[in-house]
Motif scaffolding. Structure first.
Motif, PDB file in Angstrom:
ATOM      1  N   THR A  13      65.722 136.119 -33.908  1.00 21.64           N
ATOM      2  CA  THR A  13      65.203 135.098 -34.106  1.00 21.64           C
ATOM      3  C   THR A  13      64.302 134.795 -33.230  1.00 21.64           C
ATOM      4  OG1 THR A  13      67.280 135.110 -35.080  1.00 21.64           O
ATOM      5  CG2 THR A  13      65.802 132.842 -35.781  1.00 21.64           C
ATOM      6  N   MET A  14      63.021 134.160 -33.658  1.00 19.85           N
ATOM      7  CA  MET A  14      62.326 133.845 -33.267  1.00 19.85           C
ATOM      8  C   MET A  14      61.656 132.779 -33.464  1.00 19.85           C
ATOM      9  SD  MET A  14      60.834 133.449 -29.841  1.00 19.85           S
ATOM     10  CE  MET A  14      61.727 134.466 -28.970  1.00 19.85           C
ATOM     11  N   PRO A  15      61.727 131.084 -33.214  1.00 21.99           N
ATOM     12  CA  PRO A  15      62.330 130.404 -31.747  1.00 21.99           C
ATOM     13  C   PRO A  15      64.219 130.370 -32.018  1.00 21.99           C
ATOM     14  CG  PRO A  15      61.627 129.023 -33.204  1.00 21.99           C
ATOM     15  CD  PRO A  15      61.588 129.686 -33.632  1.00 21.99           C
ATOM     16  N   PRO A  16      64.670 131.066 -30.948  1.00 19.50           N
ATOM     17  CA  PRO A  16      66.454 130.995 -31.204  1.00 19.50           C
ATOM     18  C   PRO A  16      66.582 129.545 -32.112  1.00 19.50           C
ATOM     19  CG  PRO A  16      65.625 131.598 -29.318  1.00 19.50           C
ATOM     20  CD  PRO A  16      64.474 130.686 -29.700  1.00 19.50           C
ATOM     21  N   LEU A  17      66.123 128.865 -32.130  1.00 20.96           N
ATOM     22  CA  LEU A  17      67.064 127.546 -32.085  1.00 20.96           C
ATOM     23  C   LEU A  17      65.437 126.495 -33.587  1.00 20.96           C
ATOM     24  CD1 LEU A  17      68.218 125.221 -29.190  1.00 20.96           C
ATOM     25  CD2 LEU A  17      68.965 127.148 -30.805  1.00 20.96           C
ATOM     26  N   ALA A  18      66.069 126.770 -34.545  1.00 23.25           N
ATOM     27  CA  ALA A  18      65.170 126.742 -35.787  1.00 23.25           C
ATOM     28  C   ALA A  18      64.714 125.582 -36.388  1.00 23.25           C
ATOM     29  CB  ALA A  18      64.720 127.467 -36.686  1.00 23.25           C
ATOM     30  N   ALA A  19      63.742 124.866 -36.229  1.00 19.98           N
ATOM     31  CA  ALA A  19      63.698 123.456 -36.553  1.00 19.98           C
ATOM     32  C   ALA A  19      62.736 123.600 -38.035  1.00 19.98           C
ATOM     33  CB  ALA A  19      62.648 122.207 -35.782  1.00 19.98           C
ATOM     34  N   GLU A  20      63.783 122.364 -38.719  1.00 21.36           N
ATOM     35  CA  GLU A  20      63.141 122.291 -40.083  1.00 21.36           C
ATOM     36  C   GLU A  20      62.381 121.772 -40.420  1.00 21.36           C
ATOM     37  OE1 GLU A  20      64.871 120.375 -44.685  1.00 21.36           O
ATOM     38  OE2 GLU A  20      65.738 119.197 -42.534  1.00 21.36           O
ATOM     39  N   GLY A  21      60.913 123.086 -41.186  1.00 23.39           N
ATOM     40  CA  GLY A  21      59.481 122.378 -41.463  1.00 23.39           C
ATOM     41  C   GLY A  21      58.771 123.419 -40.341  1.00 23.39           C
ATOM     42  N   SER A  22      59.327 124.337 -39.109  1.00 24.75           N
ATOM     43  CA  SER A  22      58.978 125.414 -38.380  1.00 24.75           C
ATOM     44  C   SER A  22      58.862 127.101 -38.973  1.00 24.75           C
ATOM     45  CB  SER A  22      59.592 125.790 -37.849  1.00 24.75           C
ATOM     46  OG  SER A  22      60.974 126.299 -36.614  1.00 24.75           O
ATOM     47  N   GLN A  65      57.820 131.374 -43.294  1.00 25.27           N
ATOM     48  CA  GLN A  65      56.922 130.305 -43.053  1.00 25.27           C
ATOM     49  C   GLN A  65      58.087 128.619 -43.277  1.00 25.27           C
ATOM     50  OE1 GLN A  65      53.537 131.395 -44.702  1.00 25.27           O
ATOM     51  NE2 GLN A  65      52.198 131.224 -42.758  1.00 25.27           N
ATOM     52  N   SER A  66      57.492 127.619 -42.787  1.00 26.75           N
ATOM     53  CA  SER A  66      58.195 126.330 -43.056  1.00 26.75           C
ATOM     54  C   SER A  66      59.657 126.266 -43.996  1.00 26.75           C
ATOM     55  CB  SER A  66      58.041 125.648 -44.117  1.00 26.75           C
ATOM     56  OG  SER A  66      56.051 125.418 -44.073  1.00 26.75           O
ATOM     57  N   VAL A  67      59.974 126.560 -42.864  1.00 23.42           N
ATOM     58  CA  VAL A  67      61.772 126.785 -42.989  1.00 23.42           C
ATOM     59  C   VAL A  67      62.742 125.529 -43.691  1.00 23.42           C
ATOM     60  CG1 VAL A  67      62.677 129.069 -41.573  1.00 23.42           C
ATOM     61  CG2 VAL A  67      62.226 126.386 -40.151  1.00 23.42           C
ATOM     62  N   THR A  68      63.422 125.551 -44.180  1.00 13.55           N
ATOM     63  CA  THR A  68      64.243 124.208 -45.233  1.00 13.55           C
ATOM     64  C   THR A  68      66.051 124.706 -44.505  1.00 13.55           C
ATOM     65  OG1 THR A  68      64.771 125.155 -46.977  1.00 13.55           O
ATOM     66  CG2 THR A  68      62.987 123.752 -46.545  1.00 13.55           C
ATOM     67  N   GLN A  69      66.999 124.030 -43.833  1.00 15.71           N
ATOM     68  CA  GLN A  69      68.172 124.325 -44.429  1.00 15.71           C
ATOM     69  C   GLN A  69      68.882 124.933 -45.128  1.00 15.71           C
ATOM     70  OE1 GLN A  69      70.665 120.803 -43.394  1.00 15.71           O
ATOM     71  NE2 GLN A  69      69.015 119.161 -42.668  1.00 15.71           N
ATOM     72  N   GLU A  70      67.984 125.506 -46.288  1.00 15.38           N
ATOM     73  CA  GLU A  70      68.676 126.450 -47.197  1.00 15.38           C
ATOM     74  C   GLU A  70      68.456 127.224 -46.930  1.00 15.38           C
ATOM     75  OE1 GLU A  70      66.987 123.701 -48.529  1.00 15.38           O
ATOM     76  OE2 GLU A  70      68.421 122.713 -49.441  1.00 15.38           O
ATOM     77  N   ASP A  71      67.315 127.965 -46.203  1.00 14.75           N
ATOM     78  CA  ASP A  71      67.249 129.140 -45.370  1.00 14.75           C
ATOM     79  C   ASP A  71      68.227 129.384 -44.565  1.00 14.75           C
ATOM     80  OD1 ASP A  71      64.720 129.419 -46.908  1.00 14.75           O
ATOM     81  OD2 ASP A  71      64.241 128.689 -45.653  1.00 14.75           O
ATOM     82  N   THR A  72      69.092 128.745 -43.903  1.00 16.45           N
ATOM     83  CA  THR A  72      70.446 129.488 -43.226  1.00 16.45           C
ATOM     84  C   THR A  72      70.708 129.922 -43.706  1.00 16.45           C
ATOM     85  OG1 THR A  72      69.653 126.491 -42.379  1.00 16.45           O
ATOM     86  CG2 THR A  72      71.982 128.099 -42.038  1.00 16.45           C
ATOM     87  N   GLY A  73      71.202 131.149 -43.432  1.00 13.04           N
ATOM     88  CA  GLY A  73      71.874 132.453 -43.985  1.00 13.04           C
ATOM     89  C   GLY A  73      71.896 133.904 -42.658  1.00 13.04           C
ATOM     90  N   SER A  74      72.388 134.898 -43.449  1.00  7.61           N
ATOM     91  CA  SER A  74      71.920 136.191 -42.944  1.00  7.61           C
ATOM     92  C   SER A  74      71.287 136.525 -43.574  1.00  7.61           C
ATOM     93  CB  SER A  74      73.917 136.946 -43.255  1.00  7.61           C
ATOM     94  OG  SER A  74      74.696 136.168 -42.827  1.00  7.61           O
ATOM     95  N   TYR A  75      70.849 137.715 -42.973  1.00  6.88           N
ATOM     96  CA  TYR A  75      69.323 138.623 -43.287  1.00  6.88           C
ATOM     97  C   TYR A  75      69.491 140.087 -42.488  1.00  6.88           C
ATOM     98  CZ  TYR A  75      67.282 134.122 -44.330  1.00  6.88           C
ATOM     99  OH  TYR A  75      66.433 133.141 -44.587  1.00  6.88           O
ATOM    100  N   THR A  76      69.205 140.745 -43.845  1.00  5.26           N
ATOM    101  CA  THR A  76      69.885 141.999 -43.369  1.00  5.26           C
ATOM    102  C   THR A  76      68.557 143.024 -43.539  1.00  5.26           C
ATOM    103  OG1 THR A  76      72.052 142.172 -44.649  1.00  5.26           O
ATOM    104  CG2 THR A  76      71.659 144.040 -44.073  1.00  5.26           C
ATOM    105  N   LEU A  77      68.145 144.161 -42.375  1.00  5.61           N
ATOM    106  CA  LEU A  77      67.107 144.472 -42.353  1.00  5.61           C
ATOM    107  C   LEU A  77      67.472 146.456 -42.477  1.00  5.61           C
ATOM    108  CD1 LEU A  77      64.186 145.956 -41.797  1.00  5.61           C
ATOM    109  CD2 LEU A  77      65.325 145.869 -39.280  1.00  5.61           C
ATOM    110  N   LEU A  78      67.212 146.707 -42.872  1.00 11.63           N
ATOM    111  CA  LEU A  78      67.724 147.841 -43.574  1.00 11.63           C
ATOM    112  C   LEU A  78      66.565 149.012 -43.329  1.00 11.63           C
ATOM    113  CD1 LEU A  78      69.236 149.996 -45.190  1.00 11.63           C
ATOM    114  CD2 LEU A  78      68.065 150.019 -47.588  1.00 11.63           C
ATOM    115  N   VAL A  79      66.338 150.153 -42.772  1.00 11.57           N
ATOM    116  CA  VAL A  79      65.848 151.217 -42.214  1.00 11.57           C
ATOM    117  C   VAL A  79      66.145 152.718 -42.488  1.00 11.57           C
ATOM    118  CG1 VAL A  79      64.029 151.924 -40.002  1.00 11.57           C
ATOM    119  CG2 VAL A  79      65.469 149.508 -39.175  1.00 11.57           C
TER     120      VAL A  79
END
Length: 332
Positions: A40-49, A110-124
């Motif tokens: 995750t980049m940046p490691p600490l995500a601020a709301e709106g970034s 883009q423009s993350v919110t607190q609702e975007d907090t959670g897990s994300y899975t990549l399938l290759v």
């Protein structure tokens, strides 16, 4: 008798054959490949970034990528998929309009919110149709609002009242710090912080603790400061000043009332005297006698006993001139 030697010879395996078998196994063992990882980049995500979910250790020639919301590969949670041979991106049901999937497997939100907090899975999907998946986590921290200091008593009395200052609003995963006169709080038995440090209690406040006070809030992604807050500490000199002002107002009011009464009394006195003068009888004269006009002694009012002058001043007789008879004696 000697034991037969035939069966014993079949139990031994020559060392050269064993080494050859080990070499063949080592040669044909498929090399281990590194598993994909997510950063995750940046490691600490601020709301709106904007946040990147970077895909590392992906196969060189994959057939495609797919990102899912959550820890499972569920088509209902598909964000987007990318096919390498056609360079085509397909949006899924979980796509919010803020996600972009790049050809290297990286996902931009883009423009993350607190609702975007959670897990994300990549399938290759590799070129041999084998699949690999990896799950990453995103935590969005809120940007702290400007704190506000409130008080239970903004006008305390010195050495008497206790003041409770509160820093708000209350937010999760937030630390609080207080400043007085641009310095950290001094060590004092009359200053007490609550367990979460949101509330500062000042016991028996003095003028030295009038402030200004500033509350600082911070979390992993932001820092915010309140506006300065100053206490209006009252003390004895304030009370004396208020008493003198009140007394001065009372004295001025009394003097005004006395002045109005004196003017009213003079007006009544003058009006009464003018009214009595209008009731005097006209004087009668005769031009036949040689002695001229004279005042009749009989017409004079009765003689009054002499009175001290101070009594006359204290009790003036306003009718003294009004009772004089103006009838004149007429000679033969």
């Amino acid at each position: 008798m000697e034991p037969p030697s035939g069966p014993a010879s079949r139990r031994h395996v020559p060392w050269n054959r064993l080494l050859l078998a080990v070499s063949l196994l080592t040669f044909w063992t498929p090399p281990t490949t590194a598993q994909p990882t997510i950063e995750t980049m940046p490691p600490l995500a601020a709301e709106g970034s904007d946040v990147l979910l970077l895909a590392h250790n992906v196969a060189k020639n994959p057939l495609g990528y797919a990102w899912y919301r959550g820890e499972r590969v569920d088509n209902s949670q598909l964000i987007a998929s990318y096919r390498v041979d056609t360079n085509a991106t397909t949006k899924g049901p979980a796509h919010s309009g803020r996600e972009t999937l790049y050809p290297n497997g990286t996902l931009l939100i883009q423009s993350v919110t607190q609702e975007d907090t959670g897990s994300y899975t990549l399938l290759v999907t590799n070129d041999d149709l084998r699949t690999e998946r990896q799950t990453g986590h995103l935590h969005v921290h809120p940007v702290l609002p400007t704190p506000v200091i409130t008080s239970n008593n903004s006008n305390p009395w010195e050495h008497k009242d206790t003041v409770v200052l509160t820093c708000g609003p209350e937010t999760q995963n937030t630390s609080y710090m207080w400043w007085i006169s641009n310095q950290s709080l001094p060590k004092s038995t009359r200053l007490k912080l609550s367990e979460d440090k949101r509330t500062l209690t000042v016991f028996n406040v003095t003028r030295k603790e009038k402030g200004p006070y500033v509350c600082e809030t911070r979390n992993l992604v932001s820092i915010s400061h309140s506006d300065p807050f100053t206490l209006d500490v009252l003390w004895r000199k304030n009370a004396q000043a208020l008493s003198v002002g009140a007394i001065t107002g009372i004295v001025i009011g009394v003097l005004l009332v006395l002045t109005l009464l004196a003017v009213l009394g003079c007006f009544i006195f003058l009006h009464s005297c003018v009214h009595n003068r209008g009731n005097w009888p006209p004087a009668s004269t005769s031009g036949g006698g040689p002695s001229g006009s004279s005042v009749s002694q009989a017409s004079l009012p009765d003689a009054r006993p002499p009175a001290p002058i101070y009594q006359e001043l204290l009790h003036p007789d306003t009718d003294v001139y009004c009772n004089i008879s103006h009838k004149a004696d007429v000679g033969p």
